[in-house]
Scaffold this motif. Structure first.
Motif, PDB file in Angstrom:
ATOM      1  N   GLU A  92      40.805 107.533 -16.595  1.00 31.33           N
ATOM      2  CA  GLU A  92      39.360 107.408 -16.660  1.00 31.33           C
ATOM      3  C   GLU A  92      38.812 107.323 -15.242  1.00 31.33           C
ATOM      4  OE1 GLU A  92      36.620 108.092 -18.219  1.00 31.33           O
ATOM      5  OE2 GLU A  92      37.268 107.005 -20.011  1.00 31.33           O
ATOM      6  N   THR A  93      37.541 107.703 -15.071  1.00 31.34           N
ATOM      7  CA  THR A  93      36.963 107.577 -13.732  1.00 31.34           C
ATOM      8  C   THR A  93      36.551 106.132 -13.472  1.00 31.34           C
ATOM      9  OG1 THR A  93      34.719 108.000 -14.477  1.00 31.34           O
ATOM     10  CG2 THR A  93      36.008 109.921 -13.832  1.00 31.34           C
ATOM     11  N   ARG A 129      33.265 106.590  -7.130  1.00 32.21           N
ATOM     12  CA  ARG A 129      32.916 106.429  -8.540  1.00 32.21           C
ATOM     13  C   ARG A 129      33.393 107.560  -9.435  1.00 32.21           C
ATOM     14  NH1 ARG A 129      28.711 107.524  -5.484  1.00 32.21           N
ATOM     15  NH2 ARG A 129      27.214 109.167  -5.956  1.00 32.21           N
ATOM     16  N   HIS A 130      33.501 108.769  -8.894  1.00 33.98           N
ATOM     17  CA  HIS A 130      33.934 109.899  -9.727  1.00 33.98           C
ATOM     18  C   HIS A 130      35.440 110.134  -9.676  1.00 33.98           C
ATOM     19  CE1 HIS A 130      29.806 110.646 -10.464  1.00 33.98           C
ATOM     20  NE2 HIS A 130      29.528 110.979  -9.219  1.00 33.98           N
ATOM     21  N   THR A 131      36.131 109.288  -8.908  1.00 36.06           N
ATOM     22  CA  THR A 131      37.582 109.451  -8.787  1.00 36.06           C
ATOM     23  C   THR A 131      38.267 108.949 -10.048  1.00 36.06           C
ATOM     24  OG1 THR A 131      37.341 109.031  -6.438  1.00 36.06           O
ATOM     25  CG2 THR A 131      39.570 108.851  -7.336  1.00 36.06           C
ATOM     26  N   VAL A 132      39.299 109.682 -10.480  1.00 30.27           N
ATOM     27  CA  VAL A 132      40.119 109.197 -11.593  1.00 30.27           C
ATOM     28  C   VAL A 132      40.936 108.020 -11.073  1.00 30.27           C
ATOM     29  CG1 VAL A 132      41.982 109.823 -13.161  1.00 30.27           C
ATOM     30  CG2 VAL A 132      40.163 111.460 -12.662  1.00 30.27           C
ATOM     31  N   SER A 133      40.939 106.928 -11.808  1.00 30.13           N
ATOM     32  CA  SER A 133      41.425 105.661 -11.247  1.00 30.13           C
ATOM     33  C   SER A 133      42.878 105.715 -10.787  1.00 30.13           C
ATOM     34  CB  SER A 133      41.239 104.532 -12.251  1.00 30.13           C
ATOM     35  OG  SER A 133      42.022 104.776 -13.386  1.00 30.13           O
TER      36      SER A 133
END
Ligand code: ATP
Ligand code: MG
Lengths: 310, 255
Positions: A92-93, A129-133
């Motif tokens: 998830e992001t 914020r848009h990075t995949v965790s």
């Protein structure tokens, strides 16, 4: 009012292991509280029970006066948890993780997004914020968990080893951040194995060992109990023989460095004079370890001795 | 109450978003497989087979094939989503928060129903390319479709609760669900079977769903439709309680 109060809390795991053997603890609202203890002492077990992740065997948990068993929703609303191990969706992001968490607390989507932005900015992760965790670094993952824990404005923030594996710079900015939210009224409970961290941040300390609270005291009071002081002495010239000075324990570290232990009430100037008389000049002086660490070592040694005698 | 409603919306949104985002894995396979079934069994062989219960074979198998994809997609959506939630430990996000167990079950099961229904519609749409579909009883069709999706979403949820490896989430679908579906009268009428096997087949709940669903499309059924509804509704209620209770106890989740 206590932010957290535990009464006779016990946990026996299914394999019969008694991880908590009757814990009583009260953490006043507004406190900055350290929960310390060696590996396996029961810290995470205690936190797990407080956060409903582990079923207690018996006892009572209250969060700001709300009984966790009887007023579940009211109690849970007031807690924010930063767990010891990563537990967010790795696919998830960053932004969605925080927004969803707000949703679980009944915060409408529009407001959830505003709060997520605020939380992520607070821990300097807004850019990500848009990075995949999954793609975050270890320290960023910890900060993401802090942002997630704060999104619903909990009165009590519990952090289980938040600074494990975090670099020095980020650790210091994390400390600053925790101090700030504590000043603004959030009660903070922190576990850590970095004792200097506990010493510098926390005003109150409890030490748990083998599932029991063995120390529960104000930090200041506790530090005055530290009996000996240990110093590291840096020498102007190398020496090849360890000097002997009456009343001090002196150990060599290397040819340029000595470690000296001072009994309580002894002034350090006598050591300087005696060493000077032997022709050894001191070039620099620093504390060998911080005081909390010394206290901790004393306590652990003492407990080990007393269990051996028994 | 408001908290629970918003929490439910959040879980549903997340679950639906999940399977839509990976649609080549979640929606497309059902379209391809069932397209092939319709082509081979229905269009090519169906002409040889002729009619069953007075309808062309292709039309006869459409309801069963549709319901079969509802079953497998509902089940696999929830079993894999909830298992990975547990496996990656982000189930803890929900447990720490003030979300009730009922809402957690409803959210995941709702996601499974959504996928089941969506895939069911896609398969029906493909079937419409092969034959003129007509619907005899809309309410029966919708009711049985939804109940079936709910029942197998719940079953997938319970499977995920007990699973502690990725193997454990494929055992039930492969060795229990698939045989029951294929022996559930998707491709044949049990009136064609010897008496003993006809009776054995009646113990298979999927047979009742498939027939009730077929009744919704074609108006024909091997079993009484109202009894089928009672059976499936009863099972759905029982599994709902079971799922809720497991979550409440923290089975497979809390130490
Ligand atoms: N699920 C479990 N089943 C059995 N024993 C467990 C379980 N979880 C933890 N324990 C045991 O309970 C004790 C306390 O564990 P806990 O994780 O609470 O320690 P901790 O104080 O957090 O240690 P650390 O500093 O290493 O994180 C340990 O001896 C551990 O082995
Ligand atoms: Mg721990």
């Amino acid at each position: 009012m206590s932010a957290l109060s535990l009464r006779e809390l016990r946990k026996t795991y299914k394999n019969g292991f008694e991880a908590l053997q009757g814990v009583d603890l009260a953490v006043p609202a507004g406190e900055f509280f350290a929960l310390l203890g060696p590996n396996g002492a029961g810290k995470s077990t205690m936190i797990g029970i407080i956060c409903s992740l582990i079923n207690k065997t018996s006892g009572e948990v209250r969060i700001f006066g709300h009984d966790l068993s009887r007023e579940r929703e009211a109690a849970k609303r007031r807690i924010g948890l930063v767990p010891q191990e990563i537990n967010f969706n790795q696919f998830e992001t960053v932004f969605n993780i925080v927004v969803n968490q707000a949703g679980y607390y009944g915060i409408r989507r529009r407001e959830a997004m505003e709060r997520a932005e605020r939380s992520l900015r607070q821990v300097s992760l807004w850019d990500k914020r848009h990075t995949v965790s999954r793609q975050l670094s270890g320290g960023m993952k910890r900060r993401l968990m802090i942002a997630r824990a704060l999104v619903h404005d909990p009165g009590l923030l519990i952090l289980d080893e938040p600074t494990a594996g975090v670099d020095v710079e980020i650790r210091h900015s994390m400390w600053e951040f925790l101090r700030t939210i504590n000043r603004q009224g959030t009660t903070v409970i922190l576990t850590t194995h970095y004792l200097e961290e506990a010493e510098s941040l926390c005003r109150h300390i409890a030490i748990i060992d083998h599932g029991r609270i063995v120390v529960n005291s104000r930090m200041q009071e506790l530090l005055t109990q530290v009996q000996t002081h240990r110093y590291t002495l840096e020498l102007k010239q190398p020496i090849d023989q360890t000097p002997v000075v009456d009343g001090f324990v002196i150990e060599p570290v290397d040819a340029w460095t000595l470690r000296a232990e001072l009994p309580p009430g002894t002034g350090i100037h006598r050591l300087f004079n005696e060493l000077g008389a032997q022709g050894i000049e001191i070039h620099g002086l620093r504390n060998a370890s911080n005081r909390l660490e010394q206290y901790f070592m004393q306590l652990v040694d003492h407990r080990r001795d007393s269990t051996q005698e028994a | 109450m408001r908290t629970q409603r918003i929490a439910l919306q959040t879980i549903l949104f997340k679950e639906i978003h999940r399977f839509l985002r990976i649609w080549p894995q979640t929606i497309l396979p059902a379209a391809v497989t069932n397209g092939l079934y319709l082509l081979i069994f229905g269009a090519l062989m169906g002409r040889r087979i002729g009619t069953i219960g007075g309808v062309p074979y292709l039309d006869y198998i459409v309801p069963g094939i549709t319901l079969m994809s509802v079953i497998t997609n509902s089940y696999s959506n929830v079993v894999s989503s909830f298992y990975s939630t547990k496996f990656q430990r982000h189930i803890e996000e929900l447990i720490v928060a003030p979300v009730s167990e009922g809402v957690i079950v409803a959210g995941y099961v709702g996601g499974g129903i959504a996928r089941g229904v969506l895939v069911g519609c896609v398969v029906t749409g493909i079937a419409a390319l092969f034959t003129d579909l007509r619907v005899a009883h809309w309410e029966v069709l919708a009711g049985m479709g939804l109940l079936t999706a709910a029942l197998f979403s719940l079953a997938g949820f319970i499977n995920a609760v007990f699973a502690n490896s990725f193997d454990a989430i494929s055992i039930v679908p492969n060795f229990v669900l698939t045989p029951l579906v294929y022996l559930g009268g998707v491709f044949y009428s049990i009136d064609l079977l010897p008496e003993i096997w006809r009776r054995v087949s009646l113990a298979n709940p999927i047979l009742h769903m498939v027939n009730a669903f077929r009744y919704g499309f074609l108006g024909i059924s091997d079993v009484p439709v109202d009894r089928a509804f009672m059976l499936i509704a009863g099972m759905t209620a029982a599994l709902t309680l079971w799922a809720w209770w497991l979550l409440r106890r923290g089975t497979g989740i809390k130490a």
